[in-house]
Design an enzyme around this catalytic site. Structure first.
Site, short mmCIF file in Angstrom:
data_model
loop_
_atom_site.label_atom_id
_atom_site.label_comp_id
_atom_site.label_asym_id
_atom_site.label_seq_id
_atom_site.Cartn_x
_atom_site.Cartn_y
_atom_site.Cartn_z
N ASP A 173 -2.67 3.50 8.78
CA ASP A 173 -2.15 4.29 9.99
C ASP A 173 -1.33 5.44 9.52
O ASP A 173 -1.89 6.28 8.51
CB ASP A 173 -1.41 3.24 10.92
CG ASP A 173 0.02 2.91 10.02
OD1 ASP A 173 0.14 3.34 8.96
OD2 ASP A 173 0.18 1.61 10.15
N SER A 174 -0.60 5.83 10.08
CA SER A 174 0.00 7.36 9.96
C SER A 174 0.64 7.44 8.45
O SER A 174 0.87 8.30 8.02
CB SER A 174 1.12 7.54 11.05
OG SER A 174 2.08 6.64 11.22
N ILE A 175 1.16 5.96 7.87
CA ILE A 175 1.70 5.98 6.83
C ILE A 175 0.88 6.44 5.68
O ILE A 175 1.15 6.96 4.70
CB ILE A 175 2.65 4.74 6.49
CG1 ILE A 175 3.47 4.70 7.77
CG2 ILE A 175 3.41 4.83 5.18
CD1 ILE A 175 4.06 3.39 7.43
N GLN A 209 -0.18 10.27 6.49
CA GLN A 209 0.85 11.39 5.74
C GLN A 209 0.90 11.25 4.47
O GLN A 209 1.87 11.90 3.78
CB GLN A 209 2.21 11.06 6.51
CG GLN A 209 2.16 11.24 7.98
CD GLN A 209 3.36 10.80 8.59
OE1 GLN A 209 4.47 10.55 7.94
NE2 GLN A 209 3.39 10.99 9.92
N HIS A 257 8.61 5.85 8.91
CA HIS A 257 7.80 6.64 8.12
C HIS A 257 8.50 6.89 6.80
O HIS A 257 9.81 6.70 6.57
CB HIS A 257 7.40 8.10 8.78
CG HIS A 257 6.57 7.79 9.83
ND1 HIS A 257 6.88 7.72 11.15
CD2 HIS A 257 5.25 7.50 10.00
CE1 HIS A 257 5.95 7.65 12.15
NE2 HIS A 257 4.91 7.27 11.13
#
Lengths: 279, 279
Positions: free
Chosen positions: B10-12, B15, B228
């Site tokens: 996912d976003s982790i 990024q 995050h």
């Protein structure tokens, strides 16, 4: 299969995924749009790069890169008759080699966007300090290495950097400190040759040598050892390359996401979003 | 063609090529040995990830990845009945989805090394502060956006982060601040489920949720917005993943360079080195 952007160059490319690196920043900008592929070869000049060309960019590839950065010259510009002489490539050969690389890429794909990047400026004082530091480091490492495994001793430093320093000193020894192996003036001539070559064959270029020297204190702000880049130096490369990619119609903002943004997914009917949008 | 290590999450994961990111650090470690490929999807849970699986990992690939990290759960663990409810996946479904992902990868390649990573811990206070900040930011951005191009106004901030914040507030408005959309306790249950699943199906796991909480002050040291990762948080993920890759026989130190190290090239006869060593 995702389109690729290839970063082809010497150590300044190889190190571009370290903390604050320009390659990692590009990979982040093109996340979900294109893969940024690292092909950096520390110590290489354009002559040696030619041996890799057909391996890295096979002429028959069904999906050649959409863009490639070519970032050589820092080693070609090493001075003849000095410690890094073996990396030296005469300036006319440097231009000819850059032309060969670009022509090969154009044969792989006539639509590939190609960016030649000049070597950064050289800070001779910074190089000298680095050579002195390397020497003291080498002596210390020699004292320790008979007593305990080197890999334990250097847990706190970058092992790759150590390897380079040890190689450097074992190759060049005391002479490394006496005469500069690169000068800013000569590297500037290679930078001009790079920009001229790009104009002659109609590809983009980044004149990093000139750009960095527009800022006061560039020697320490942008260079970590008189040659390689600090995070601020990496930021300049990133900004200049992304500016050209934008001009060339490769703006990440204008490229579609590979799959739906999560906000477009209906939790009760997720299939809908995926049926509409899977690139 | 270079072997690949895929980061799927996912976003982790998405990024992970930002400043100090764990993905970039892996790409740097495997430079000249394997390509680290970013497949991170902000906001995605395991249910939605299943829709991507056959696109990202086609079963008939001639060169499947040598390793894949699977890093979902932070969104699955969003609470039912709260602002991020649409991302919520019941814990049994989460386990089942992880199993499906792993089994698919094993079908692509029985030798692929697979690492499940649990979601990091959640700092509810940090999430609340973030929601408040987002609100004030959203109001300010609204005031400005009619007067000048938003892209100019936000030159100094990460545009992606802005986009997420604006999306967040426009979706959830005032409610975003009232009740936490995730708790550390519930996320911990998903982390345990992830570790259990890895054991059941015989793949590696990183219990990031537990690992991070071993350090005092993990809330701010490792998390930027309660969820995050900070650069220190990224460093933990990098260390844990590289430790497992080393155990699994994928140590970068033991993998050969793709082409000769520059010190092995004889300047007078460069062909020699390239004839011997071109992987």
């Amino acid at each position: 299969m995702r389109r690729q952007v290839v970063l082809f160059g010497d150590s300044i490319t190889e190190q571009s995924f370290r903390q604050g690196g320009w390659g990692a920043a590009l990979a982040n900008a093109y996340s979900r749009k294109a893969d940024v592929v690292l092909r950096g070869y520390g110590g290489y000049n354009t002559k040696w790069a030619l041996f890799l060309l057909h391996h890295i960019f096979p002429p028959d590839s069904a999906r050649p890169p959409i863009a490639t950065t070519i970032f050589f010259g820092a080693n070609d510009a090493a001075l003849s008759g000095r410690t890094s002489e073996r990396q030296h490539v005469p300036i006319e050969d440097y231009k000819q080699n850059l032309r060969k690389i670009v022509l090969h890429l154009k044969e792989c794909s006539p639509t590939m966007q190609i960016v030649l990047i000049t070597p950064p400026p050289v800070c001779e004082e910074g190089r000298h300090a680095y050579a002195k530091y390397s020497k003291s480091f080498f002596v210390t490492a020699n004292v320790y290495k008979n007593n305990l495994a080197l890999s334990h001793y250097v847990d706190w430093i970058d092992q790759t950097a150590l390897y380079c320093r040890v190689m450097y000193l074992s190759l060049y020894g005391e002479n490394a400190m006496k005469f500069p192996e690169r000068t800013n003036e000569v590297t500037g001539q290679y930078a001009s040759a790079c920009v001229e070559t790009a104009k002659e064959i109609g590809v983009f270029s980044v004149d990093l040598w000139s750009k960095m020297q527009e800022t006061d204190g560039w020697q320490k702000k942008f260079l970590s050892d008189g040659l390689h880049l600090t995070p601020d130096g990496n930021a300049i490369v990133y900004q200049e390359v992304i500016k050209i990619f934008n001009e060339a119609g490769l703006s990440a903002d204008n490229m579609p996401l590979d799959f739906p943004h999560h906000s477009e997914i209906d939790a009760k009917n997720p299939e809908g979003a995926f049926q509409q949008k899977c690139f």
